[in-house]
Design a protein around this motif. Sequence first.
Motif, PDB file in Angstrom:
ATOM      1  N   VAL A 389       0.014   5.491   9.595  1.00 25.18           N
ATOM      2  CA  VAL A 389      -0.466   5.224  10.942  1.00 25.18           C
ATOM      3  C   VAL A 389      -1.148   3.855  10.888  1.00 25.18           C
ATOM      4  CG1 VAL A 389      -1.936   5.969  12.841  1.00 25.18           C
ATOM      5  CG2 VAL A 389      -0.787   7.683  11.410  1.00 25.18           C
ATOM      6  N   LEU A 390      -0.465   2.838  11.387  1.00 30.57           N
ATOM      7  CA  LEU A 390      -1.017   1.484  11.386  1.00 30.57           C
ATOM      8  C   LEU A 390      -1.865   1.300  12.630  1.00 30.57           C
ATOM      9  CD1 LEU A 390       2.089  -0.579  10.194  1.00 30.57           C
ATOM     10  CD2 LEU A 390       0.041   0.012   8.868  1.00 30.57           C
ATOM     11  N   HIS A 391      -3.085   0.798  12.447  1.00 29.45           N
ATOM     12  CA  HIS A 391      -4.027   0.727  13.562  1.00 29.45           C
ATOM     13  C   HIS A 391      -4.760  -0.614  13.558  1.00 29.45           C
ATOM     14  CE1 HIS A 391      -7.469   1.477  10.852  1.00 29.45           C
ATOM     15  NE2 HIS A 391      -6.651   2.314  10.216  1.00 29.45           N
ATOM     16  N   THR A 392      -5.580  -0.842  14.572  1.00 34.28           N
ATOM     17  CA  THR A 392      -6.277  -2.121  14.720  1.00 34.28           C
ATOM     18  C   THR A 392      -7.708  -2.070  14.196  1.00 34.28           C
ATOM     19  OG1 THR A 392      -6.888  -1.547  16.995  1.00 34.28           O
ATOM     20  CG2 THR A 392      -4.868  -2.806  16.688  1.00 34.28           C
ATOM     21  N   GLY A 393      -8.053  -1.019  13.475  1.00 34.60           N
ATOM     22  CA  GLY A 393      -9.376  -0.918  12.860  1.00 34.60           C
ATOM     23  C   GLY A 393      -9.414  -1.614  11.512  1.00 34.60           C
ATOM     24  N   ARG A 394     -10.396  -1.231  10.682  1.00 34.06           N
ATOM     25  CA  ARG A 394     -10.617  -1.957   9.431  1.00 34.06           C
ATOM     26  C   ARG A 394     -10.772  -1.039   8.226  1.00 34.06           C
ATOM     27  NH1 ARG A 394     -14.913  -6.496  11.823  1.00 34.06           N
ATOM     28  NH2 ARG A 394     -13.330  -7.705  12.951  1.00 34.06           N
ATOM     29  N   GLN A 395     -10.297   0.210   8.331  1.00 32.19           N
ATOM     30  CA  GLN A 395     -10.461   1.167   7.249  1.00 32.19           C
ATOM     31  C   GLN A 395      -9.129   1.795   6.861  1.00 32.19           C
ATOM     32  OE1 GLN A 395     -13.417   1.724   5.692  1.00 32.19           O
ATOM     33  NE2 GLN A 395     -14.395   0.215   7.046  1.00 32.19           N
ATOM     34  N   VAL A 396      -8.987   2.076   5.554  1.00 30.01           N
ATOM     35  CA  VAL A 396      -7.855   2.842   5.032  1.00 30.01           C
ATOM     36  C   VAL A 396      -8.365   4.230   4.674  1.00 30.01           C
ATOM     37  CG1 VAL A 396      -6.125   3.018   3.207  1.00 30.01           C
ATOM     38  CG2 VAL A 396      -6.751   0.761   4.095  1.00 30.01           C
ATOM     39  N   TYR A 397      -7.679   5.272   5.144  1.00 28.16           N
ATOM     40  CA  TYR A 397      -8.109   6.633   4.810  1.00 28.16           C
ATOM     41  C   TYR A 397      -6.931   7.592   4.952  1.00 28.16           C
ATOM     42  CZ  TYR A 397      -8.827   6.411   9.911  1.00 28.16           C
ATOM     43  OH  TYR A 397      -8.683   6.197  11.257  1.00 28.16           O
ATOM     44  N   ASP A 398      -7.032   8.728   4.244  1.00 27.51           N
ATOM     45  CA  ASP A 398      -5.964   9.727   4.230  1.00 27.51           C
ATOM     46  C   ASP A 398      -5.995  10.578   5.490  1.00 27.51           C
ATOM     47  OD1 ASP A 398      -4.950   8.952   1.761  1.00 27.51           O
ATOM     48  OD2 ASP A 398      -6.243  10.347   0.640  1.00 27.51           O
ATOM     49  N   LEU A 399      -4.786  10.950   5.932  1.00 25.61           N
ATOM     50  CA  LEU A 399      -4.639  11.876   7.060  1.00 25.61           C
ATOM     51  C   LEU A 399      -3.876  13.128   6.640  1.00 25.61           C
ATOM     52  CD1 LEU A 399      -3.739   9.393   9.976  1.00 25.61           C
ATOM     53  CD2 LEU A 399      -5.939  10.502   9.526  1.00 25.61           C
ATOM     54  N   GLY A 400      -3.679  13.306   5.351  1.00 22.45           N
ATOM     55  CA  GLY A 400      -2.937  14.459   4.872  1.00 22.45           C
ATOM     56  C   GLY A 400      -2.009  14.063   3.748  1.00 22.45           C
ATOM     57  N   ASP A 401      -1.239  15.018   3.248  1.00 26.92           N
ATOM     58  CA  ASP A 401      -0.305  14.781   2.158  1.00 26.92           C
ATOM     59  C   ASP A 401       0.703  13.683   2.526  1.00 26.92           C
ATOM     60  OD1 ASP A 401       1.341  15.038  -0.098  1.00 26.92           O
ATOM     61  OD2 ASP A 401       2.545  16.597   0.876  1.00 26.92           O
ATOM     62  N   ARG A 402       0.673  12.570   1.757  1.00 22.87           N
ATOM     63  CA  ARG A 402       1.599  11.430   1.932  1.00 22.87           C
ATOM     64  C   ARG A 402       1.461  10.737   3.289  1.00 22.87           C
ATOM     65  NH1 ARG A 402       7.064  14.366   0.739  1.00 22.87           N
ATOM     66  NH2 ARG A 402       5.754  16.214   1.063  1.00 22.87           N
ATOM     67  N   ILE A 403       0.363  10.929   3.972  1.00 17.61           N
ATOM     68  CA  ILE A 403       0.145  10.282   5.269  1.00 17.61           C
ATOM     69  C   ILE A 403      -1.203   9.547   5.219  1.00 17.61           C
ATOM     70  CG2 ILE A 403      -0.126  10.589   7.756  1.00 17.61           C
ATOM     71  CD1 ILE A 403       1.586  13.117   7.498  1.00 17.61           C
ATOM     72  N   THR A 404      -1.164   8.270   5.576  1.00 21.80           N
ATOM     73  CA  THR A 404      -2.338   7.415   5.469  1.00 21.80           C
ATOM     74  C   THR A 404      -2.528   6.616   6.749  1.00 21.80           C
ATOM     75  OG1 THR A 404      -1.901   7.156   3.097  1.00 21.80           O
ATOM     76  CG2 THR A 404      -3.412   5.574   4.099  1.00 21.80           C
ATOM     77  N   ALA A 405      -3.786   6.452   7.150  1.00 17.54           N
ATOM     78  CA  ALA A 405      -4.123   5.516   8.219  1.00 17.54           C
ATOM     79  C   ALA A 405      -4.536   4.204   7.578  1.00 17.54           C
ATOM     80  CB  ALA A 405      -5.257   6.074   9.076  1.00 17.54           C
ATOM     81  N   ALA A 406      -4.007   3.094   8.079  1.00 16.05           N
ATOM     82  CA  ALA A 406      -4.310   1.794   7.477  1.00 16.05           C
ATOM     83  C   ALA A 406      -4.261   0.703   8.535  1.00 16.05           C
ATOM     84  CB  ALA A 406      -3.299   1.478   6.370  1.00 16.05           C
ATOM     85  N   PRO A 407      -5.100  -0.328   8.405  1.00  7.77           N
ATOM     86  CA  PRO A 407      -5.034  -1.451   9.333  1.00  7.77           C
ATOM     87  C   PRO A 407      -3.681  -2.168   9.258  1.00  7.77           C
ATOM     88  CG  PRO A 407      -7.102  -1.470   8.115  1.00  7.77           C
ATOM     89  CD  PRO A 407      -6.228  -0.437   7.461  1.00  7.77           C
ATOM     90  N   ILE A 408      -3.262  -2.725  10.353  1.00  9.34           N
ATOM     91  CA  ILE A 408      -1.994  -3.448  10.423  1.00  9.34           C
ATOM     92  C   ILE A 408      -1.944  -4.566   9.392  1.00  9.34           C
ATOM     93  CG2 ILE A 408      -0.591  -4.953  11.901  1.00  9.34           C
ATOM     94  CD1 ILE A 408      -1.634  -3.259  14.289  1.00  9.34           C
ATOM     95  N   CYS A 409      -3.101  -5.194   9.113  1.00 12.39           N
ATOM     96  CA  CYS A 409      -3.115  -6.339   8.207  1.00 12.39           C
ATOM     97  C   CYS A 409      -2.769  -5.984   6.775  1.00 12.39           C
ATOM     98  CB  CYS A 409      -4.462  -7.046   8.261  1.00 12.39           C
ATOM     99  SG  CYS A 409      -5.866  -5.997   7.835  1.00 12.39           S
ATOM    100  N   THR A 410      -2.684  -4.695   6.434  1.00 11.83           N
ATOM    101  CA  THR A 410      -2.242  -4.333   5.077  1.00 11.83           C
ATOM    102  C   THR A 410      -0.797  -4.734   4.859  1.00 11.83           C
ATOM    103  OG1 THR A 410      -1.705  -2.086   5.833  1.00 11.83           O
ATOM    104  CG2 THR A 410      -3.858  -2.406   4.832  1.00 11.83           C
TER     105      THR A 410
END
Length: 413
Positions: A389-410
């Motif tokens: 889940v690419l987002h406009t925030g500034r944190q990387v964190y897990d959302l479940g098995d093999r699913i991650t939230a990460a800033p677009i700039c990654t």
Amino acid sequence: MNVTYLPRIVDPLIAELMAEVPAVSLVGPRASGKTTTAMRHAASVVHLDRPGEATAFRTDPDAALRGLAEPVLLDEWQEAPEVLGAVKRNVDLDPNPGRYILTGSVRAELEAHTWPGTGRVIHVRMTGLTARERFGDAAGEPFIDRLARPGPVELRLPDQCPDTRDYVDMALSGTFPEPALRLSVRGRRRWFDSYVQQLLTRDIAAVEPRRDPERLRRFFEALALNTAGVVDNTTLYRAAGINSRTADAYERLLSNMFVLDIVPAWFSNRLKRLAQGPKRYLVDAALAGAVVGADTESALRDPDLLGRLIDTFVAEQLRAELPVSDHRPRLHHLRQEGGRREIDILVELAGHRVIGIEVKASTGPNRDSGRHLAWLRDELGDRFIRGLVLHTGRQVYDLGDRITAAPICTIWS
């Protein structure tokens, strides 16, 4: 003005191909930097848009090519299309690698009944300037390849991570080098207005002179309003005031001119009731923004427009990596009928493995934001490599098995 060259993502690929094959053709949108990049790989340059040079190649292209230091860049080759036959004959006689680089319009290819470069000239698709090329390491490992690794993946952040406003500013600055790197906001606006005008009245008219530029403009505006959308074909036709046959022809033209990317729906026998309609992107978020008259402030106030621009911006970054990835990726989207579940971008890798990507114009997506990715993971099992889940925030964190939230700039960090 002396401007430092920014290495492009395709530079290593061009160098690799020039060491193995006799001729390479760079294709992509007009003004995306093809000539500037090609010159970095050439020993001699022929500018065929200059009348004096074009005349010699129209009169006797075989003689004109003789004696030039190789690799030879034949820039704007469509202005003297006879040169392509000479390239074919020379390559047939001497297939040594690294002899020719071609750049120019797709006009001559579209007009020709046969393309004599088949089997002799390797096409390399080049996009506009990406954030990775501007702010990251253009020669680094592609983002898609990092995601495809087995096991955990480190998603790095830059020293200064953008916020939502920064992403909109980047999206609206565009990927075309001239406006992105050298022009003011007002200058960019005029540049894009001119680009659209020339595209619809000059470039396309050279291929299809009978097309009505006013109806084509209305269709282009409808595409801009719906960029990054899965929209019913009838909606587009009616918005432009044209019939389906005309719209299909316009869509092929814009796709052939590399300003429209048609992302097909993904299909699997394991999933039911998947919609088959494509997702359409203008290839540059700034192009869409210019056509609809958007600026940063108006985009931030309009959630629908904001989401479309950010989605289009992310697609730009991923599209540029496709030619250089080791995994032969193809971009799709996924949507069930009625919109019950949808995934913005689905990257299919060799071996039918998939990476799912959701794009959110928000700073803190939660587990619910990844629920469609979780559904796909559960349906596909091991074929599902990773969800993001690419987002406009500034944190990387897990959302479940093999699913991650990460800033677009990654993508480019």
